[in-house]
Design an enzyme around this catalytic site. Structure first.
Site, PDB file in Angstrom:
ATOM      1  N   GLY A   1      17.553  63.124  68.092  1.00 53.68           N
ATOM      2  CA  GLY A   1      17.526  62.097  67.058  1.00 53.68           C
ATOM      3  C   GLY A   1      18.876  61.800  66.434  1.00 53.68           C
ATOM      4  O   GLY A   1      18.967  61.085  65.433  1.00 53.68           O
ATOM      5  N   ASP A  55      13.845  70.675  68.373  1.00 50.61           N
ATOM      6  CA  ASP A  55      12.781  71.197  69.238  1.00 50.61           C
ATOM      7  C   ASP A  55      11.521  71.568  68.458  1.00 50.61           C
ATOM      8  O   ASP A  55      11.589  72.258  67.442  1.00 50.61           O
ATOM      9  CB  ASP A  55      13.266  72.455  69.967  1.00 50.61           C
ATOM     10  CG  ASP A  55      14.265  72.114  71.051  1.00 50.61           C
ATOM     11  OD1 ASP A  55      14.778  70.980  71.071  1.00 50.61           O
ATOM     12  OD2 ASP A  55      14.525  72.994  71.889  1.00 50.61           O
ATOM     13  N   ASP A  91      19.207  65.443  78.557  1.00 49.64           N
ATOM     14  CA  ASP A  91      19.397  66.279  77.366  1.00 49.64           C
ATOM     15  C   ASP A  91      20.889  66.464  77.052  1.00 49.64           C
ATOM     16  O   ASP A  91      21.654  66.917  77.903  1.00 49.64           O
ATOM     17  CB  ASP A  91      18.725  67.634  77.658  1.00 49.64           C
ATOM     18  CG  ASP A  91      18.496  68.456  76.422  1.00 49.64           C
ATOM     19  OD1 ASP A  91      19.046  68.129  75.356  1.00 49.64           O
ATOM     20  OD2 ASP A  91      17.765  69.467  76.526  1.00 49.64           O
TER      21      ASP A  91
HETATM   22  C1  GAL Z   1      16.532  71.654  74.624  1.00 48.92           C
HETATM   23  C2  GAL Z   1      15.430  70.619  74.627  1.00 48.92           C
HETATM   24  C3  GAL Z   1      14.156  71.303  75.043  1.00 48.92           C
HETATM   25  C4  GAL Z   1      14.359  71.893  76.423  1.00 48.92           C
HETATM   26  C5  GAL Z   1      15.568  72.812  76.456  1.00 48.92           C
HETATM   27  C6  GAL Z   1      15.909  73.275  77.877  1.00 48.92           C
HETATM   28  O1  GAL Z   1      17.721  71.041  74.231  1.00 48.92           O
HETATM   29  O2  GAL Z   1      15.303  70.045  73.349  1.00 48.92           O
HETATM   30  O3  GAL Z   1      13.083  70.398  75.013  1.00 48.92           O
HETATM   31  O4  GAL Z   1      14.511  70.842  77.346  1.00 48.92           O
HETATM   32  O5  GAL Z   1      16.704  72.167  75.935  1.00 48.92           O
HETATM   33  O6  GAL Z   1      17.052  74.043  77.957  1.00 48.92           O
END
Ligand code: GAL
Length: 401
Positions: free
Chosen positions: A202, A223, A152
């Site tokens: 994306g 998200d 991420d």
């Molecule tokens: C976001 C991600 C989520 C989750 C979250 C955790 O950036 O899109 O799916 O993983 O971080 O902190």
């Protein structure tokens, strides 16, 4: 042949990567030959997840029949991470006392374990991520027995992209792609097959370069949330992305919210149906021990899962719209076809139903299977279709005789 976007300077690096991937012969994928299926802790537990929740999810996966329906990965999302020691080894925090033991627990149930990190110094939740420790972390995941990594972007923006290239967007993109490539290579040399899931919402058309950095799936959106506007918005954003997805490398419209929030039964059906049409990874995100029977029935519908997992791996295209009703089609292995009629608006009832223009959509008349009722529907030109608000008709049309 190079696409015209190859001549746009901003996209040059991504383009070089993408075109080299296109020209290389495609070996059969060792992981993610069909869209990965499993469960992820984030949508329900978020930062509260513990080792026990993961064990419970693994147990429930077996008890509910979800494992046998195809759900394999049990994925720990953010907030498992502790601190690095003097040798740079990252230790899990107190919520996850024994990661190897947890992997063994999950594997003993015929399941696989997923984990989460990112290319920055910190994860989105502010926990330790992999910047500067990519190979070390990949080796550690392999030693634990991890089978899936969600990576991420999070603080990589503040840690690297903005300090190094604040006003230079192409350079920011280059840095981001290189960071994903670095972990892709680290996983490759870890000696263990690990599904590589890119999560950077994306940005910079990741579908054009995700496969070339080793990605098996990449998030195409921000998200997901457990409400209809979020789910419908994500569905809309997938139109046009079909050509980038296929065996070993999938577009990921984010995890499932089936059974979460206040989604109606129709919305849960439509959400799951459309993810199957999109050949999306199916990562449930609900509280499995408290799953209601109607939610279990959705998540374990064998026909809909078979649609998602179809070996041709072709994502659906939106082929027709009429007001708020949309028709999506998806070719299936052996010449069959899937058809979804999605009503994103208020109900369409007997006085003004939707009319299905079969011939214009190159679909043939005849019997088809309704994947939610299991019944046969005989398709006819311009046949009326009644749909409740946010509901869907999902059909499998056999190959023409
Ligand atoms: C976001 C991600 C989520 C989750 C979250 C955790 O950036 O899109 O799916 O993983 O971080 O902190």
């Amino acid at each position: 042949m190079r696409s015209s976007s190859c001549f746009v300077a901003a996209a040059l690096f991504a383009c070089v990567l993408a075109s080299s991937a296109q020209s290389a012969p495609k070996p059969a994928p060792t992981v993610a030959a069909t869209p990965p299926m499993g469960w992820n802790s984030w949508n329900f537990f978020a930062e509260k997840v513990t080792e026990q929740d993961i064990k419970n999810a693994a147990d429930q996966m077996v008890a509910t029949g979800m494992r046998d329906a195809g759900y394999v990965y049990i994925n720990i999302d953010d907030t498992w991470e502790g601190e690095r020691d003097a040798q740079g080894v990252l230790h899990p925090n107190a919520k996850f006392p024994d990661m190897k033991g947890l992997a063994d627990y999950v594997h003993a149930r015929g399941l696989k374990l997923g984990i989460y990190s990112g290319p920055g110094a910190k994860t989105c939740g502010g926990y330790t991520a992999s910047l500067g420790h990519e190979e070390q972390d990949a080796k550690m995941y392999a030693a634990w027995g991890v089978d899936y990594l969600k990576y991420d972007l999070c603080s990589f923006r503040e840690d690297v992209m903005y300090p190094k290239a604040l006003h230079d967007k192409p350079e920011q993109a280059r840095l981001m792609i290189a960071a994903y490539d670095k972990m892709g290579k680290a996983l490759e040399s870890s000696g263990r097959p690990i599904v590589y899931s890119l999560c950077q919402y994306g940005w910079d058309s990741v579908w054009e370069w995700g496969a070339s950095v080793g990605g098996n799936l990449w998030r195409t959106t921000g998200d997901v949330e457990a409400n209809w506007p979020s789910i419908y918005n994500i569905i809309s954003e997938q139109a046009g992305l079909a050509k980038y997805s296929g065996p070993g490398h999938w577009n990921d419209p984010d995890m499932l919210e089936v059974g979460n929030g206040r989604l109606t039964l129709e919305e849960n059906h439509a959400h799951f149906s459309m993810w199957a049409m999109l050949a999306a990874p199916l990562l449930a995100g609900n509280d499995l021990p408290k799953m209601k029977p109607e939610i279990k029935a959705i998540l374990t519908n064998k026909d809909v899962i078979a649609l998602d997992q179809d070996s041709l791996g072709q994502q659906a295209r939106r082929v027709y719209t009429d007001g708020e009703v949309e028709v999506w089609t998806r070719p299936l292995a052996g010449g069959a076809e899937a058809l979804a009629v999605l009503n994103a608006g208020p109900e369409r009832v007997a006085t003004h139903p939707f009319h299905l223009p079969l011939a214009a959509l190159d679909l043939h008349a005849g019997p088809a299977k309704d994947l939610w009722t299991g019944k046969t529907i005989v398709l006819q030109e311009n046949m009326p279709v009644e749909l409740k608000r946010h509901d869907i008709l999902l059909l499998r049309i056999p190959a023409a005789q």
